[in-house]
Scaffold this motif. Structure first.
Motif, PDB file in Angstrom:
ATOM      1  N   VAL A 172      17.026  38.555   9.962  1.00 53.20           N
ATOM      2  CA  VAL A 172      17.317  38.249  11.361  1.00 53.20           C
ATOM      3  C   VAL A 172      16.033  37.993  12.126  1.00 53.20           C
ATOM      4  O   VAL A 172      15.911  37.020  12.877  1.00 53.20           O
TER       5      VAL A 172
ATOM      6  N   ALA B 178      14.493  34.710  11.206  1.00 51.48           N
ATOM      7  CA  ALA B 178      15.222  33.593  11.806  1.00 51.48           C
ATOM      8  C   ALA B 178      14.799  33.405  13.249  1.00 51.48           C
ATOM      9  O   ALA B 178      14.687  32.283  13.735  1.00 51.48           O
ATOM     10  N   TYR B 179      14.529  34.537  13.906  1.00 48.08           N
ATOM     11  CA  TYR B 179      14.141  34.437  15.311  1.00 48.08           C
ATOM     12  C   TYR B 179      12.786  33.762  15.444  1.00 48.08           C
ATOM     13  O   TYR B 179      12.584  32.882  16.273  1.00 48.08           O
TER      14      TYR B 179
ATOM     15  N   THR C 124      14.528  32.733  23.657  1.00 49.02           N
ATOM     16  CA  THR C 124      15.525  32.841  24.717  1.00 49.02           C
ATOM     17  C   THR C 124      15.149  33.810  25.816  1.00 49.02           C
ATOM     18  O   THR C 124      15.810  33.860  26.832  1.00 49.02           O
TER      19      THR C 124
ATOM     20  N   VAL D  96      31.124  46.063  37.611  1.00 51.39           N
ATOM     21  CA  VAL D  96      30.813  46.922  36.470  1.00 51.39           C
ATOM     22  C   VAL D  96      30.064  48.163  36.914  1.00 51.39           C
ATOM     23  O   VAL D  96      30.180  49.223  36.294  1.00 51.39           O
TER      24      VAL D  96
ATOM     25  N   LEU E 147      29.012  43.279  28.992  1.00 56.48           N
ATOM     26  CA  LEU E 147      28.839  44.495  29.783  1.00 56.48           C
ATOM     27  C   LEU E 147      30.196  45.092  30.159  1.00 56.48           C
ATOM     28  O   LEU E 147      30.440  46.294  29.977  1.00 56.48           O
TER      29      LEU E 147
ATOM     30  N   TYR F 224      24.404  47.640  19.373  1.00 57.23           N
ATOM     31  CA  TYR F 224      23.376  46.940  18.613  1.00 57.23           C
ATOM     32  C   TYR F 224      23.777  45.485  18.421  1.00 57.23           C
ATOM     33  O   TYR F 224      22.957  44.565  18.593  1.00 57.23           O
TER      34      TYR F 224
ATOM     35  N   GLY G 164      20.122  38.797  22.647  1.00 57.85           N
ATOM     36  CA  GLY G 164      18.790  38.320  22.285  1.00 57.85           C
ATOM     37  C   GLY G 164      18.807  36.892  21.778  1.00 57.85           C
ATOM     38  O   GLY G 164      17.899  36.111  22.054  1.00 57.85           O
ATOM     39  N   PHE G 165      19.846  36.532  21.029  1.00 57.67           N
ATOM     40  CA  PHE G 165      19.826  35.211  20.399  1.00 57.67           C
ATOM     41  C   PHE G 165      20.508  34.139  21.240  1.00 57.67           C
ATOM     42  O   PHE G 165      20.330  32.957  20.979  1.00 57.67           O
ATOM     43  N   THR G 166      21.365  34.546  22.199  1.00 55.39           N
ATOM     44  CA  THR G 166      21.997  33.525  23.020  1.00 55.39           C
ATOM     45  C   THR G 166      21.478  33.537  24.446  1.00 55.39           C
ATOM     46  O   THR G 166      21.634  32.567  25.167  1.00 55.39           O
ATOM     47  N   GLY G 167      20.853  34.639  24.861  1.00 54.58           N
ATOM     48  CA  GLY G 167      20.287  34.696  26.197  1.00 54.58           C
ATOM     49  C   GLY G 167      21.297  34.953  27.280  1.00 54.58           C
ATOM     50  O   GLY G 167      21.007  34.764  28.454  1.00 54.58           O
TER      51      GLY G 167
ATOM     52  N   ILE H 107      25.055  37.399  28.480  1.00 52.36           N
ATOM     53  CA  ILE H 107      26.099  38.341  28.113  1.00 52.36           C
ATOM     54  C   ILE H 107      27.465  37.803  28.494  1.00 52.36           C
ATOM     55  O   ILE H 107      28.466  38.458  28.302  1.00 52.36           O
TER      56      ILE H 107
ATOM     57  N   PRO I 173      21.396  33.286  12.026  1.00 55.22           N
ATOM     58  CA  PRO I 173      21.798  34.543  11.362  1.00 55.22           C
ATOM     59  C   PRO I 173      21.850  35.713  12.324  1.00 55.22           C
ATOM     60  O   PRO I 173      22.658  36.628  12.152  1.00 55.22           O
ATOM     61  N   GLY I 174      20.997  35.673  13.351  1.00 54.70           N
ATOM     62  CA  GLY I 174      20.999  36.774  14.307  1.00 54.70           C
ATOM     63  C   GLY I 174      22.324  36.894  15.023  1.00 54.70           C
ATOM     64  O   GLY I 174      22.857  37.990  15.201  1.00 54.70           O
TER      65      GLY I 174
ATOM     66  N   ALA J  63      24.870  38.247  12.579  1.00 54.40           N
ATOM     67  CA  ALA J  63      24.683  39.686  12.377  1.00 54.40           C
ATOM     68  C   ALA J  63      25.219  40.451  13.581  1.00 54.40           C
ATOM     69  O   ALA J  63      25.910  41.465  13.433  1.00 54.40           O
TER      70      ALA J  63
END
Lengths: 199, 477
Positions: A108, A111-112, A119, A144, B125, B171, B178-181, B183, B198-199, B202
């Protein structure tokens, strides 16, 4: 250069301390290592320019959560001999799972770093961390935020429901009555005659 | 203004009245648990229909944190009704066991609030907050009988494993963020459509693992039998019905929402969960003697069947899941209304053998229980058959015949222990008689047995319900 050095040292310390949380035999040591992990994570946040989050971590996690853990762990009756026995029998399975997880994490992470776009958005419009939080916390995230309040309320109800017991026949100290006692109410002057006794 | 409030009116009703009842109960001089329970049932009924009364408004509330669509309206209806039914079930049990405290009803209300946030969640969230609110209330309810060692153990076990699953879920959420920026589900979906790294995958797997714990899908089912056995029986009824459906709906929303473009990726995960759950549930139940443990394994297997429907990955799959789960919830509430009637002079009994000779001592209870067993087995013309039918057809249409064959094998294995129960009820010699059950229990058992009996197949009821479910399913796409 300095930033790179501090990043790597903080990152190393946090990972090593996190490992020691799991690896150390003594639960008290585990909690102390956990505090170390929190501290180095706070340091990492400061390096990223998120000073508010860093302070929050130190205040909430180190100040409240970890100290509470420490109290709980110290009150537990831990049998160290028994703790050491099971370790070797679990080692092969545990190590296998750990290695698989480690490989996946590496994949992972790789890949980042291989990707071109990063991002993480850096806010650079002269707004401090605290201001940025304040701008969205009670506006965009008001719903929320309120809901999180209800979560805490539920936890509080739970703590009371599961522990509060009404005990009957307990002598209570009532300060107001104690203070309101006067000489006239609390004291009786008796003139004792010889050979008679009191009333 | 009214437009906005009418959107989240169901949540508002719950939050307002739960807090009101809480302060009323806290300051009351005498025990008002009965009044609070009755009023809570009333509040839950309002909650379940208020979306329909207000004309089913759709849109997003709280800057996109919650999305209100036909799906959430349908889920609110089912969640509210079944929570009200389980709350009504709990009355006599808690009073006879002298456990009744008003906080129980309040916890059910807050738990329902959490579930209503879950089914309408539109950001990671809101998803997490909803799950935590629901789970915290459930942990407390599991340990509600605090003087019983078994209940405390159940609560603690559920809490520790639930915290672990929350960790997995968080997690996964952090990886996805983290990978899409983002929520927000819509933006995650957009980011993934440019290619899933892959992130992200995962993260999605971790997220699904955390949620699989909530629906007790294998291999995250370990807690289920112990918690079901240890918790007070009405609480077990609640565990087995409402939160399962809410978590399943959340999974559906997640899979066809943010992860719609990586169907082939999540399909594998869901298929593995489904196969493991069906077989572990079916085989694990074979050796159980406690009826609550039996129902635990039965619910694991049923979650597997629902996941079979979801694994089709299309609209009819979601529709099949909704139909299956609705029927499952109706039968589970009915079965627990029967289990709660298993009371002899000395207290509750929970062993399967205590049902022996029920056909002679209590013929109506025996008949009702038999109907449920045949329904959950999937014998036509009972409703359980249609549940499984609608769950398996989408999977066949999606080309997963082998999965449906496995599901059918698992249902045949499962049929064994349901039939064993029927045999004990009708064939064995009676050992003792149950004391007469309170009216509420008998009414609820009878009502839900009528529901699984062919009434719901009548076109007058089934067509509106089906169209409701179809619109709910299509609103996700």
């Amino acid at each position: 250069m300095l930033i790179a050095i501090s990043f790597y040292s903080l990152a190393f310390v946090s990972v090593a301390a996190a490992f020691m949380v799991v690896a150390s035999k003594n639960p008290v040591h585990s909690v102390l290592y956990l505090i170390l992990t929190f501290f180095s994570a706070a340091g990492l946040f400061i390096l990223m320019g998120a000073e508010f989050l860093a302070l929050l971590i130190i205040m909430v996690y180190v100040g409240a959560v970890a100290v509470l853990f420490l109290f709980v762990v110290m009150m537990l009756d831990v049998d160290f001999v028994e703790l050491k026995q099971g370790f070797l029998s679990y080692l092969p399975v545990g190590a296998l799972v750990a290695i698989i997880l480690l490989l996946e994490m590496l994949m992972v992470g790789a890949a980042y770093f291989a990707g071109e776009t990063k991002t993480v958005v850096v806010r650079d419009n002269g707004v401090s961390n605290l201001e940025a939080f304040g701008q969205v916390l009670y506006t965009d995230y008001a719903g929320v935020f309120e809901a999180a309040g209800f979560v805490l309320l539920v936890a509080m109800i739970g703590a009371i429901v599961l522990t509060l017991r009404k005990r009957e026949g307990v002598r209570k100290q009532i300060p107001s009555e104690q203070i309101a006692r006067t000489k006239e109410k609390g004291l009786k002057m008796v003139d004792i005659k010889p050979g008679v006794g009191i009333e | 203004m009214f437009q906005t409030i009418s959107l989240f009116a169901p949540q508002l009703v719950l939050a307002f009245f739960a807090s009101q009842l809480l302060s009323t109960g806290a300051f009351a001089k005498r025990d008002i648990s009965i009044g609070v329970r009755n009023f809570s049932i009333f509040v839950l009924l309002i909650y379940s229909v208020i979306g329909f009364i207000l004309g089913k408004p759709t849109g997003t509330a709280f800057k996109g944190a919650l999305v209100i669509d036909d799906f959430s309206h349908y889920m609110n209806l089912i969640i509210g009704l079944s929570a009200a039914a389980t709350l009504a079930l709990s009355k006599s049990f808690f009073q006879i066991e002298k456990l009744d405290r008003f906080e129980f009803s309040i916890l059910v209300l807050y738990c329902t609030l959490g579930m209503s946030i879950m089914v309408s969640a539109n950001t990671l969230l809101a998803l997490y907050i909803g799950i935590e609110m629901q789970s915290l209330a459930l942990y407390i309810m599991a340990a509600f009988n605090r003087d019983s060692l078994r209940a405390s153990e159940a609560g603690l076990k559920y809490f520790v494993l639930g915290a672990l699953s929350s960790g997995l879920l968080l997690y996964g959420a952090s990886l996805i963020y983290g990978f899409t920026g983002s929520i927000e589900f819509t933006q995650i979906s957009e980011a993934i459509s440019y290619g899933a790294s892959p992130g992200i995958i995962a993260g999605m797997v971790f997220l699904l693992c955390g949620l699989a714990f909530k629906i007790s899908a294998a291999p995250f089912h370990m807690w289920t039998p112990d918690v079901y056995e240890g918790a007070p029986t009405p609480v077990t009824a609640f565990f087995a019905s409402v939160p399962k459906f809410a978590a399943m709906a959340l999974i559906a929303r997640l899979l066809v929402g943010p992860f719609e473009t990586i169907v082939s990726q999540w399909q594998q995960v869901i298929v593995i969960f489904a196969i493991l759950s069906m077989f572990i549930g079916a085989i694990g139940a074979l050796v159980q003697v406690n009826i609550k443990r039996l129902m635990a394994y039965s619910s694991i297997a049923n979650m597997g069947f629902a996941l079979v429907a979801l694994s089709a990955g299309n609209e009819s799959g979601v529709k099949g899941m909704l139909i299956f789960m609705s029927i499952y919830v109706i039968s589970i509430i009915g079965i627990f209304a029967c289990i709660l009637q298993m009371r002899i002079r000395d207290g509750m009994v929970e062993n399967i053998n205590d049902l022996a000779g029920l056909s002679k001592s209590n013929r109506s209870l025996a008949l009702v229980l038999t109907v449920f067993m045949f329904s959950i087995m999937g014998i036509p013309p009972l409703l359980g058959f249609f549940g499984k039918f609608f769950a398996f057809v989408p999977a066949i249409e999606a080309g997963m015949v082998w999965l449906v064959v496995l599901a059918l094998i698992a249902s045949v294995i499962g049929a064994f222990y349901y039939l064993r129960l029927v045999k004990i009820i009708w064939g064995d010699e009676s050992s003792h008689e149950f004391v007469e059950a309170p009216k509420t229990l008998r009414t609820i058992a009878l009502m839900s047995s009528l529901l699984v009996f062919p009434i719901l197949i009548l076109p007058l009821i089934s067509i509106p319900t089906q169209s409701l479910i179809s619109r709910a399913a299509s609103s996700l796409f």
